[in-house]
Design a protein around this motif. Sequence first.
Motif, PDB file in Angstrom:
ATOM      1  N   VAL A  90     -33.753  35.609  36.554  1.00 26.73           N
ATOM      2  CA  VAL A  90     -34.524  36.698  35.931  1.00 26.73           C
ATOM      3  C   VAL A  90     -35.838  36.143  35.372  1.00 26.73           C
ATOM      4  O   VAL A  90     -36.895  36.767  35.521  1.00 26.73           O
ATOM      5  N   PHE A  91     -35.792  34.952  34.774  1.00 22.04           N
ATOM      6  CA  PHE A  91     -37.006  34.305  34.273  1.00 22.04           C
ATOM      7  C   PHE A  91     -37.975  34.025  35.418  1.00 22.04           C
ATOM      8  O   PHE A  91     -39.186  34.250  35.286  1.00 22.04           O
ATOM      9  N   MET A  92     -37.457  33.558  36.548  1.00 23.47           N
ATOM     10  CA  MET A  92     -38.302  33.305  37.710  1.00 23.47           C
ATOM     11  C   MET A  92     -38.931  34.595  38.227  1.00 23.47           C
ATOM     12  O   MET A  92     -40.101  34.609  38.631  1.00 23.47           O
ATOM     13  N   MET A  93     -38.169  35.684  38.211  1.00 28.27           N
ATOM     14  CA  MET A  93     -38.709  36.968  38.659  1.00 28.27           C
ATOM     15  C   MET A  93     -39.836  37.434  37.732  1.00 28.27           C
ATOM     16  O   MET A  93     -40.860  37.937  38.203  1.00 28.27           O
ATOM     17  N   LEU A  94     -39.659  37.261  36.439  1.00 27.42           N
ATOM     18  CA  LEU A  94     -40.710  37.651  35.497  1.00 27.42           C
ATOM     19  C   LEU A  94     -41.957  36.781  35.672  1.00 27.42           C
ATOM     20  O   LEU A  94     -43.086  37.285  35.591  1.00 27.42           O
ATOM     21  N   LEU A  95     -41.763  35.491  35.917  1.00 28.03           N
ATOM     22  CA  LEU A  95     -42.905  34.621  36.182  1.00 28.03           C
ATOM     23  C   LEU A  95     -43.632  35.030  37.459  1.00 28.03           C
ATOM     24  O   LEU A  95     -44.862  34.989  37.522  1.00 28.03           O
ATOM     25  N   THR A  96     -42.889  35.427  38.471  1.00 28.16           N
ATOM     26  CA  THR A  96     -43.505  35.845  39.731  1.00 28.16           C
ATOM     27  C   THR A  96     -44.305  37.128  39.542  1.00 28.16           C
ATOM     28  O   THR A  96     -45.411  37.263  40.080  1.00 28.16           O
ATOM     29  N   LEU A  97     -43.766  38.052  38.769  1.00 30.37           N
ATOM     30  CA  LEU A  97     -44.531  39.265  38.466  1.00 30.37           C
ATOM     31  C   LEU A  97     -45.784  38.930  37.649  1.00 30.37           C
ATOM     32  O   LEU A  97     -46.852  39.502  37.882  1.00 30.37           O
ATOM     33  N   GLY A  98     -45.665  37.998  36.714  1.00 29.63           N
ATOM     34  CA  GLY A  98     -46.824  37.557  35.948  1.00 29.63           C
ATOM     35  C   GLY A  98     -47.873  36.894  36.826  1.00 29.63           C
ATOM     36  O   GLY A  98     -49.074  37.039  36.592  1.00 29.63           O
ATOM     37  N   TYR A  99     -47.433  36.178  37.848  1.00 28.34           N
ATOM     38  CA  TYR A  99     -48.362  35.568  38.801  1.00 28.34           C
ATOM     39  C   TYR A  99     -49.209  36.643  39.461  1.00 28.34           C
ATOM     40  O   TYR A  99     -50.427  36.510  39.563  1.00 28.34           O
ATOM     41  N   TYR A 100     -48.567  37.723  39.909  1.00 27.89           N
ATOM     42  CA  TYR A 100     -49.324  38.777  40.584  1.00 27.89           C
ATOM     43  C   TYR A 100     -50.232  39.537  39.624  1.00 27.89           C
ATOM     44  O   TYR A 100     -51.308  39.987  40.008  1.00 27.89           O
ATOM     45  N   ILE A 101     -49.824  39.683  38.378  1.00 28.26           N
ATOM     46  CA  ILE A 101     -50.696  40.343  37.401  1.00 28.26           C
ATOM     47  C   ILE A 101     -51.960  39.514  37.184  1.00 28.26           C
ATOM     48  O   ILE A 101     -53.082  40.046  37.219  1.00 28.26           O
ATOM     49  N   ILE A 102     -51.801  38.211  37.013  1.00 32.81           N
ATOM     50  CA  ILE A 102     -52.968  37.343  36.833  1.00 32.81           C
ATOM     51  C   ILE A 102     -53.800  37.284  38.107  1.00 32.81           C
ATOM     52  O   ILE A 102     -55.038  37.255  38.059  1.00 32.81           O
ATOM     53  N   PHE A 103     -53.149  37.280  39.254  1.00 34.13           N
ATOM     54  CA  PHE A 103     -53.855  37.262  40.534  1.00 34.13           C
ATOM     55  C   PHE A 103     -54.752  38.492  40.678  1.00 34.13           C
ATOM     56  O   PHE A 103     -55.918  38.395  41.059  1.00 34.13           O
ATOM     57  N   VAL A 104     -54.220  39.657  40.355  1.00 33.45           N
ATOM     58  CA  VAL A 104     -55.001  40.895  40.446  1.00 33.45           C
ATOM     59  C   VAL A 104     -56.158  40.873  39.439  1.00 33.45           C
ATOM     60  O   VAL A 104     -57.276  41.290  39.751  1.00 33.45           O
ATOM     61  N   ILE A 105     -55.910  40.366  38.244  1.00 35.45           N
ATOM     62  CA  ILE A 105     -56.980  40.284  37.245  1.00 35.45           C
ATOM     63  C   ILE A 105     -58.094  39.364  37.725  1.00 35.45           C
ATOM     64  O   ILE A 105     -59.278  39.693  37.626  1.00 35.45           O
ATOM     65  N   TYR A 106     -57.728  38.198  38.279  1.00 36.69           N
ATOM     66  CA  TYR A 106     -58.738  37.276  38.806  1.00 36.69           C
ATOM     67  C   TYR A 106     -59.548  37.911  39.926  1.00 36.69           C
ATOM     68  O   TYR A 106     -60.767  37.781  39.970  1.00 36.69           O
ATOM     69  N   VAL A 107     -58.875  38.598  40.825  1.00 33.94           N
ATOM     70  CA  VAL A 107     -59.592  39.216  41.947  1.00 33.94           C
ATOM     71  C   VAL A 107     -60.539  40.296  41.447  1.00 33.94           C
ATOM     72  O   VAL A 107     -61.687  40.389  41.894  1.00 33.94           O
ATOM     73  N   LEU A 108     -60.086  41.114  40.509  1.00 32.33           N
ATOM     74  CA  LEU A 108     -60.955  42.166  39.976  1.00 32.33           C
ATOM     75  C   LEU A 108     -62.148  41.589  39.214  1.00 32.33           C
ATOM     76  O   LEU A 108     -63.248  42.142  39.266  1.00 32.33           O
ATOM     77  N   LEU A 109     -61.948  40.486  38.496  1.00 33.70           N
ATOM     78  CA  LEU A 109     -63.057  39.873  37.773  1.00 33.70           C
ATOM     79  C   LEU A 109     -64.055  39.202  38.706  1.00 33.70           C
ATOM     80  O   LEU A 109     -65.256  39.219  38.455  1.00 33.70           O
ATOM     81  N   LEU A 110     -63.567  38.604  39.775  1.00 32.52           N
ATOM     82  CA  LEU A 110     -64.445  37.879  40.687  1.00 32.52           C
ATOM     83  C   LEU A 110     -65.104  38.756  41.743  1.00 32.52           C
ATOM     84  O   LEU A 110     -66.152  38.403  42.270  1.00 32.52           O
ATOM     85  N   LYS A 111     -64.493  39.868  42.032  1.00 36.38           N
ATOM     86  CA  LYS A 111     -64.912  40.659  43.188  1.00 36.38           C
ATOM     87  C   LYS A 111     -66.340  41.163  43.069  1.00 36.38           C
ATOM     88  O   LYS A 111     -67.166  40.892  43.933  1.00 36.38           O
TER      89      LYS A 111
END
Length: 157
Positions: A90-111
Motif C-alpha cells: 500500500v505504501f508503494m502504491m501511494l508512492l507511485t501515485l505521488g510520482y505521477y502527481i509530481i510528474f504532472v506538476i513538473y510537466v505543467l510547470l515546464l510546458k
Amino acid sequence: MKIEFYLHQVWLALICALMFAGLLLPIGQLVSAEGASAELTNFRLNFIEGDSSGAMWALGVIMIVILAVGVFELLLSGFRNFVLQKRLLVFMMLLTLGYYIIFVIYVLLLKGDASFGPRIAAAFPLICLVLEYMSIHGVSKAEASIIAKASGFRLRD
C-alpha cells in the motif's frame, strides 16, 4: 527445509525491474514552437544544445524509494509476514501515485507553449501500480491458503 514460491514474488520482481529500467530511460520530451527540444529524465531536464537543469531530482528519488521498498518486500516475502507485506505494498502504491502527481506538476510547470510527448518509460510506474495491486491480492491469497492449511483437520475413521 522447504522453500515455497509464491506468484506475488514474480510481480515484485517485475516491479523492481521496471523501476530500475525507469530510472535509466527518459520519460518525456518537450518541443517548443521554435524547434528547440529538451528531454525529461527522472533526475534532470537535458536540452539538445547541451545544457541541463538538475531540478527534476524528486522523480528520481521517489523511484529509488519505490525500488528500495520493492527489493525489501521481495526479500521479506520468504518470511510469511503477510501483514507487513500488505502494508508495504500500500505504501508503494501511494508512492507511485505521488510520482505521477509530481510528474504532472513538473510537466505543467515546464510546458508553457511547448508540446510534451511522453516516452515509454513514463508508463512504467503505471504498470508497476497494476502489479502492486496484483501483488496485494497474491499476498492475501497466499495468507488465506496457509491459514486454511493450518486450521484444516480431518476426522479419522
